[in-house]
Motif scaffolding. Sequence first.
Motif, PDB file in Angstrom:
ATOM      1  N   SER A   1       0.815  -1.206   0.000  1.00 21.04           N
ATOM      2  CA  SER A   1       0.000   0.000   0.000  1.00 21.04           C
ATOM      3  C   SER A   1       0.856   1.267   0.000  1.00 21.04           C
ATOM      4  N   THR A   2       2.038   1.189  -0.591  1.00 24.12           N
ATOM      5  CA  THR A   2       2.922   2.348  -0.666  1.00 24.12           C
ATOM      6  C   THR A   2       2.378   3.366  -1.660  1.00 24.12           C
ATOM      7  N   ILE A   3       2.428   4.619  -1.265  1.00 28.67           N
ATOM      8  CA  ILE A   3       2.070   5.729  -2.152  1.00 28.67           C
ATOM      9  C   ILE A   3       3.368   6.283  -2.726  1.00 28.67           C
ATOM     10  N   PHE A   4       3.438   6.441  -4.036  1.00 27.99           N
ATOM     11  CA  PHE A   4       4.608   6.994  -4.697  1.00 27.99           C
ATOM     12  C   PHE A   4       4.328   8.466  -4.986  1.00 27.99           C
ATOM     13  N   LEU A   5       5.197   9.322  -4.479  1.00 30.45           N
ATOM     14  CA  LEU A   5       5.013  10.762  -4.635  1.00 30.45           C
ATOM     15  C   LEU A   5       5.939  11.289  -5.720  1.00 30.45           C
ATOM     16  N   ILE A   6       5.375  12.034  -6.656  1.00 33.65           N
ATOM     17  CA  ILE A   6       6.139  12.613  -7.758  1.00 33.65           C
ATOM     18  C   ILE A   6       5.849  14.107  -7.823  1.00 33.65           C
ATOM     19  N   ASP A   7       6.655  14.817  -8.562  1.00 33.23           N
ATOM     20  CA  ASP A   7       6.506  16.264  -8.656  1.00 33.23           C
ATOM     21  C   ASP A   7       5.103  16.637  -9.133  1.00 33.23           C
ATOM     22  N   LYS A   8       4.554  17.657  -8.506  1.00 27.73           N
ATOM     23  CA  LYS A   8       3.203  18.116  -8.836  1.00 27.73           C
ATOM     24  C   LYS A   8       3.075  18.474 -10.318  1.00 27.73           C
ATOM     25  N   ALA A   9       4.113  19.096 -10.882  1.00 28.84           N
ATOM     26  CA  ALA A   9       4.051  19.478 -12.293  1.00 28.84           C
ATOM     27  C   ALA A   9       3.882  18.262 -13.200  1.00 28.84           C
ATOM     28  N   LEU A  10       4.492  17.139 -12.842  1.00 26.48           N
ATOM     29  CA  LEU A  10       4.323  15.911 -13.625  1.00 26.48           C
ATOM     30  C   LEU A  10       2.954  15.284 -13.384  1.00 26.48           C
ATOM     31  N   ARG A  11       2.535  15.298 -12.141  1.00 25.20           N
ATOM     32  CA  ARG A  11       1.309  14.594 -11.751  1.00 25.20           C
ATOM     33  C   ARG A  11       0.040  15.315 -12.193  1.00 25.20           C
ATOM     34  N   GLU A  12       0.050  16.629 -12.177  1.00 19.93           N
ATOM     35  CA  GLU A  12      -1.194  17.370 -12.352  1.00 19.93           C
ATOM     36  C   GLU A  12      -1.451  17.915 -13.750  1.00 19.93           C
ATOM     37  N   TRP A  13      -0.429  17.983 -14.613  1.00 22.17           N
ATOM     38  CA  TRP A  13      -0.692  18.485 -15.962  1.00 22.17           C
ATOM     39  C   TRP A  13      -1.647  17.538 -16.687  1.00 22.17           C
ATOM     40  N   PRO A  14      -2.626  18.075 -17.404  1.00 20.02           N
ATOM     41  CA  PRO A  14      -3.595  17.207 -18.097  1.00 20.02           C
ATOM     42  C   PRO A  14      -2.957  16.538 -19.321  1.00 20.02           C
ATOM     43  N   THR A  15      -2.285  15.451 -19.057  1.00 18.01           N
ATOM     44  CA  THR A  15      -1.623  14.677 -20.102  1.00 18.01           C
ATOM     45  C   THR A  15      -2.006  13.207 -19.935  1.00 18.01           C
ATOM     46  N   PRO A  16      -1.619  12.372 -20.892  1.00 14.71           N
ATOM     47  CA  PRO A  16      -1.866  10.935 -20.705  1.00 14.71           C
ATOM     48  C   PRO A  16      -1.198  10.401 -19.436  1.00 14.71           C
ATOM     49  N   PHE A  17      -0.074  11.018 -19.023  1.00 14.93           N
ATOM     50  CA  PHE A  17       0.588  10.568 -17.803  1.00 14.93           C
ATOM     51  C   PHE A  17      -0.302  10.790 -16.579  1.00 14.93           C
ATOM     52  N   LYS A  18      -1.047  11.907 -16.541  1.00 11.93           N
ATOM     53  CA  LYS A  18      -1.965  12.167 -15.433  1.00 11.93           C
ATOM     54  C   LYS A  18      -3.042  11.089 -15.378  1.00 11.93           C
ATOM     55  N   VAL A  19      -3.531  10.681 -16.537  1.00 14.42           N
ATOM     56  CA  VAL A  19      -4.542   9.622 -16.583  1.00 14.42           C
ATOM     57  C   VAL A  19      -3.969   8.322 -16.008  1.00 14.42           C
ATOM     58  N   LEU A  20      -2.727   7.989 -16.374  1.00 15.99           N
ATOM     59  CA  LEU A  20      -2.087   6.788 -15.829  1.00 15.99           C
ATOM     60  C   LEU A  20      -1.937   6.904 -14.306  1.00 15.99           C
ATOM     61  N   CYS A  21      -1.562   8.086 -13.825  1.00 16.19           N
ATOM     62  CA  CYS A  21      -1.435   8.291 -12.383  1.00 16.19           C
ATOM     63  C   CYS A  21      -2.780   8.076 -11.700  1.00 16.19           C
TER      64      CYS A  21
END
Length: 188
Positions: A1-21
């Motif tokens: 149940s580990t949460i992986f924390l990444i930079d907000k700019a990567l996590r929050e931009w509306p990109t396909p990566f945000k959808v994967l997150c």
Amino acid sequence: STIFLIDKALREWPTPFKVLCDLSGRLESATKSNIVKFMRAGRNLAIIPGGFEDGTLFVYGKDRTYMSQRKGLVKYALQHGYALTPVWSFGECDTYHTFTGLLNFRLALNKYGVPGVLFFGWSKLPTFPRVDSEVLSYVGAPLQLPTIAEPTPAQVDEWHGKYLDALRALYEAHKAEAGYSNNVLEIY
């Protein structure tokens, strides 16, 4: 149940990566509010404390991290009695070549959520790491911090120093085995 924390700019931009997150349910923004929320809930957290700055400092063949001023995580870990576990991945420094000029300018870009990085790896797909690189990760012993509701700056400095000492010790203990006996860990 580990949460992986990444930079907000990567996590929050509306990109396909945000959808994967969003779909993963375990990739969250490394913000103060998220760190405190998950620590209050007793969740395990995984974070690369050097963030964009680690990428900006990256130089092929050199082991570098941006940790000398990264003390916020230590403060939160003290407030919640967490253990900090040092981890180092040898060979990561051989995965890409990077543009190394204009370092101060590129570090300044990081403050605005813009990664100051220009890199290339594998010749056929430059965004992928070089295929001739091998990465070996080593995990050190957890450094258990006491619970201090309001740690003083001196207490934060003390435990931050202990964490950096543990990271250096892990690095030195395994660099020869990993094939990097001539490398030096540079902490910015």
